[in-house]
Scaffold this active site. Structure first.
Site, short mmCIF file in Angstrom:
data_model
loop_
_atom_site.label_atom_id
_atom_site.label_comp_id
_atom_site.label_asym_id
_atom_site.label_seq_id
_atom_site.Cartn_x
_atom_site.Cartn_y
_atom_site.Cartn_z
N GLU A 116 0.86 -1.18 0.00
CA GLU A 116 0.00 0.00 0.00
C GLU A 116 0.90 1.23 0.00
O GLU A 116 1.87 1.29 0.77
CB GLU A 116 -0.88 -0.03 1.25
N GLU A 175 -8.69 11.57 2.56
CA GLU A 175 -8.90 10.57 3.60
C GLU A 175 -8.98 11.27 4.95
O GLU A 175 -8.24 12.22 5.20
CB GLU A 175 -7.78 9.54 3.60
#
EC number: 3.2.1.8
Length: 210
Positions: free
Chosen positions: A104, A197
Site C-alpha cells: 500500500e 482521507e
C-alpha cells in the site's frame, strides 16, 4: 489508510494487471472511490469529469477520491484542490496498491493535524517540493486481498502544497526513490486515486483530478 485505522474497500474495480514497458501516463479518470467505516457523516459527490467533493463530520475512517482502475508506476497526476480543509486528521494524497508483492503506498501533499511518519528512509525532490520517505508495517489487517501483513510506503511533503492551484505528482520520481532505498513495489498494479482521507475528524474537500 491511516496506519491506526485500516479498512476494507467498498468497491475494488481493479483487477490484477502486470506491465512490462511503461510510458508516462496521464488521462481521464475512470475510477470512483467512496468508502466509510460508518462513523459520523460523510457526504461525497461524484462530480463531472475528474471532480469530486466531500463534506464530513465527526467521522471514523473514510476515503473518497477519483483515479484510475489500473495503476502504473509512470502515472503523472494533475489536480487542483479548490478546497481541502480538515479539522483534525486528514490527508490529501495519491494512493494505491500493488500485488506480487502486496504493498500500500501514499504520496501525501497536504494533511490536517497529523503529519504521517514511520521509519525514516531519506528524501526525494519532486514537482517543486521535498518529500520525506517512510515505511510502516501492517500486521494481519484488511487489504485488497483480505486480511494480510504488508508494508506501506510513504512520501510525505515537508511543506503542505498550496490549495487552489494546479498541482502535479510525478509518481515515477517516488517509485525510483523508493527503489533506491530497497522499497520495491509489486509487479501487478491495482487502482490509483487522488484521495481525501479522514480519521476522527470533520472538514470539507473539493478536488478535480486529471
Amino acid at each position: 489508510m491511516f496506519k491506526f485505522g485500516k479498512k476494507l474497500m467498498t468497491v475494488v474495480l481493479a483487477a490484477s494487471m502486470s506491465f512490462g514497458v511503461f510510458a508516462a501516463t496521464t488521462g481521464a479518470t475512470d475510477y470512483w472511490q467512496n468508502w466509510t467505516d460508518g462513523g459520523g457523516t460523510v457526504n461525497a459527490v461524484n462530480g463531472s469529469g475528474g471532480n469530486y467533493s466531500v463534506n464530513w463530520q465527526n467521522t471514523g475512517n473514510f476515503v473518497v477520491g477519483k483515479g484510475w482502475t489500473y495503476g502504473t508506476p509512470n502515472r503523472v497526476v494533475n489536480y487542483n484542490a479548490g478546497v481541502f480543509s480538515p479539522s483534525g486528521n486528514g490527508y490529501l494524497t495519491f494512493y494505491g496498491w500493488t500485488r506480487n508483492a502486496l504493498i500500500e503506498y501514499y504520496v501525501v501533499d497536504n494533511w490536517g493535524t497529523y503529519r504521517p511518519t514511520g521509519t525514516y528512509k531519506g528524501t526525494v525532490n519532486s514537482d517543486g517540493g521535498t518529500y520525506d520517505i517512510y515505511t510502516t508495517m501492517r500486521y494481519n489487517q484488511p487489504s485488497i486481498d483480505g486480511y494480510s501483513t504488508f508494508p506501506q510506503y510513504w512520501s510525505v511533503r515537508q511543506s503542505k502544497r498550496p490549495i487552489g492551484v494546479n498541482s502535479q505528482i510525478t509518481f515515477q520520481n517516488h517509485v525510483n526513490a523508493w527503489a533506491s532505498k530497497g522499497m520495491n513495489l509489486g509487479s501487478s498494479w491495482s487502482y490509483q486515486v487522488l484521495a481525501t482521507e479522514g480519521y476522527q475528524s470533520s472538514g470539507s474537500s473539493n478536488v478535480t483530478v486529471w
